[in-house]
Structures are given as C-alpha cells and as structure tokens.
Scaffold this motif. Structure first.
Motif, PDB file in Angstrom:
ATOM      1  N   HIS A   5       0.518  -0.853   0.055  1.00  0.00           N
ATOM      2  CA  HIS A   5       0.262  -0.185  -0.160  1.00  0.00           C
ATOM      3  C   HIS A   5       0.696   1.335  -0.526  1.00  0.00           C
ATOM      4  O   HIS A   5       2.104   0.793   0.561  1.00  0.00           O
ATOM      5  N   ASP A   6      -0.181   2.233  -0.712  1.00  0.00           N
ATOM      6  CA  ASP A   6       0.942   3.418  -0.580  1.00  0.00           C
ATOM      7  C   ASP A   6       0.423   4.266   0.924  1.00  0.00           C
ATOM      8  O   ASP A   6      -0.490   4.430   1.381  1.00  0.00           O
ATOM      9  N   SER A   7       1.587   4.559   1.946  1.00  0.00           N
ATOM     10  CA  SER A   7       1.269   4.512   3.397  1.00  0.00           C
ATOM     11  C   SER A   7       0.568   6.035   3.278  1.00  0.00           C
ATOM     12  O   SER A   7      -0.461   5.907   4.302  1.00  0.00           O
ATOM     13  N   GLU A   8       1.351   7.075   2.779  1.00  0.00           N
ATOM     14  CA  GLU A   8       0.646   8.577   2.418  1.00  0.00           C
ATOM     15  C   GLU A   8      -0.720   8.383   2.985  1.00  0.00           C
ATOM     16  O   GLU A   8      -1.821   9.093   2.743  1.00  0.00           O
ATOM     17  N   ARG A   9      -0.960   7.428   1.718  1.00  0.00           N
ATOM     18  CA  ARG A   9      -2.918   7.906   0.625  1.00  0.00           C
ATOM     19  C   ARG A   9      -3.871   6.639   1.537  1.00  0.00           C
ATOM     20  O   ARG A   9      -5.120   6.678   1.283  1.00  0.00           O
ATOM     21  N   GLY A  10      -3.272   5.413   1.707  1.00  0.00           N
ATOM     22  CA  GLY A  10      -3.518   4.187   1.830  1.00  0.00           C
ATOM     23  C   GLY A  10      -3.952   3.527   0.800  1.00  0.00           C
ATOM     24  O   GLY A  10      -4.965   2.416   1.501  1.00  0.00           O
ATOM     25  N   THR A  11      -4.145   4.015  -0.222  1.00  0.00           N
ATOM     26  CA  THR A  11      -4.066   2.411  -1.645  1.00  0.00           C
ATOM     27  C   THR A  11      -3.854   2.066  -1.835  1.00  0.00           C
ATOM     28  O   THR A  11      -2.044   1.613  -1.835  1.00  0.00           O
ATOM     29  N   PRO A  12      -3.828   0.527  -2.278  1.00  0.00           N
ATOM     30  CA  PRO A  12      -3.419   0.005  -2.470  1.00  0.00           C
ATOM     31  C   PRO A  12      -2.261  -0.290  -3.598  1.00  0.00           C
ATOM     32  O   PRO A  12      -3.064   0.271  -4.774  1.00  0.00           O
ATOM     33  N   ILE A  13      -1.628  -0.878  -3.614  1.00  0.00           N
ATOM     34  CA  ILE A  13      -0.998  -0.921  -5.189  1.00  0.00           C
ATOM     35  C   ILE A  13      -0.704  -2.394  -5.412  1.00  0.00           C
ATOM     36  O   ILE A  13      -0.575  -2.538  -7.225  1.00  0.00           O
ATOM     37  N   GLY A  14      -0.988  -3.423  -5.209  1.00  0.00           N
ATOM     38  CA  GLY A  14      -0.649  -4.622  -5.479  1.00  0.00           C
ATOM     39  C   GLY A  14      -0.708  -5.519  -4.818  1.00  0.00           C
ATOM     40  O   GLY A  14      -0.522  -5.585  -3.356  1.00  0.00           O
ATOM     41  N   THR A  15      -0.655  -6.528  -5.050  1.00  0.00           N
ATOM     42  CA  THR A  15       0.447  -7.841  -4.622  1.00  0.00           C
ATOM     43  C   THR A  15       1.400  -8.265  -4.592  1.00  0.00           C
ATOM     44  O   THR A  15       2.119  -8.931  -5.613  1.00  0.00           O
ATOM     45  N   ILE A  16       2.241  -9.029  -3.846  1.00  0.00           N
ATOM     46  CA  ILE A  16       3.585  -9.520  -4.481  1.00  0.00           C
ATOM     47  C   ILE A  16       4.061 -11.138  -3.684  1.00  0.00           C
ATOM     48  O   ILE A  16       2.965 -11.179  -2.528  1.00  0.00           O
ATOM     49  N   THR A  17       4.580 -11.758  -3.949  1.00  0.00           N
ATOM     50  CA  THR A  17       5.272 -13.226  -3.564  1.00  0.00           C
ATOM     51  C   THR A  17       5.786 -13.405  -1.759  1.00  0.00           C
ATOM     52  O   THR A  17       6.114 -11.801  -1.533  1.00  0.00           O
ATOM     53  N   GLU A  18       5.899 -13.895  -1.084  1.00  0.00           N
ATOM     54  CA  GLU A  18       6.963 -14.033   0.198  1.00  0.00           C
ATOM     55  C   GLU A  18       8.205 -13.573  -0.475  1.00  0.00           C
ATOM     56  O   GLU A  18       9.354 -13.895   0.107  1.00  0.00           O
ATOM     57  N   GLU A  19       8.904 -14.504  -1.434  1.00  0.00           N
ATOM     58  CA  GLU A  19       9.799 -14.835  -2.459  1.00  0.00           C
ATOM     59  C   GLU A  19       9.845 -13.020  -2.050  1.00  0.00           C
ATOM     60  O   GLU A  19      11.434 -12.667  -2.605  1.00  0.00           O
ATOM     61  N   GLN A  20       9.336 -12.746  -3.607  1.00  0.00           N
ATOM     62  CA  GLN A  20       9.623 -10.826  -3.393  1.00  0.00           C
ATOM     63  C   GLN A  20       9.810 -10.338  -2.645  1.00  0.00           C
ATOM     64  O   GLN A  20      10.745  -9.157  -2.420  1.00  0.00           O
TER      65      GLN A  20
END
Length: 78
Positions: A5-20
């Motif tokens: 998430h964008d911390s300032e806006r609280g908007t989602p950015i996306g999902t990543i894996t544990e490896e990422q």
C-alpha cells in the motif's frame, strides 16, 4: 500473499509473493525488525532491477512511483 500500500494515501499498490518480499528485505534498509515500510523512488526501482528483481515486482513498483518523486510503501500479510 503480501499486500503493498501507499502509506501516505492508504491506497493499494498490489500484491507480491513471499519471495519478492524477501528480495525487498534483503535489498532495502530497515530501521528496525518491526519495520514494514520502504521509501521507493524511480532510482530505487532501477537499483532493484539491476540487482535481479523479477519483472513483475519491477513493473508493480515502477507503476506505483510513476509521476512522483517517490512513495512510502507499506507491506502486510494477507
């Protein structure tokens, strides 16, 4: 699955894996063991790409920082 998430806006950015996530943790500085956010700029994305970040992670982060000097990205487990 890890959510970014964008911390300032609280908007989602996306999902990543544990490896990422492990890759990000290895590459970026953490202020403490409980730290769950990183400042990401276009230069940071370039560095991550040069250091072997996979294409999906690079694309996700590059899209997130487009049009800004950089953003604070917070992660959480889904």
């Amino acid at each position: 699955m890890i959510r970014l998430h964008d911390s300032e806006r609280g908007t989602p950015i996306g999902t990543i894996t544990e490896e990422q996530l492990r890759f990000l943790m290895d590459q970026l500085e953490e202020e403490s063991a409980e730290d769950r956010d990183y400042y990401i700029s276009a230069d940071t994305v370039d560095m991550l790409e040069e250091n072997g970040a996979d294409r999906e992670l690079v694309t996700l982060l590059r899209n997130a920082v487009t049009g800004s000097d950089g953003i604070d990205v917070r992660w959480s487990r889904a």
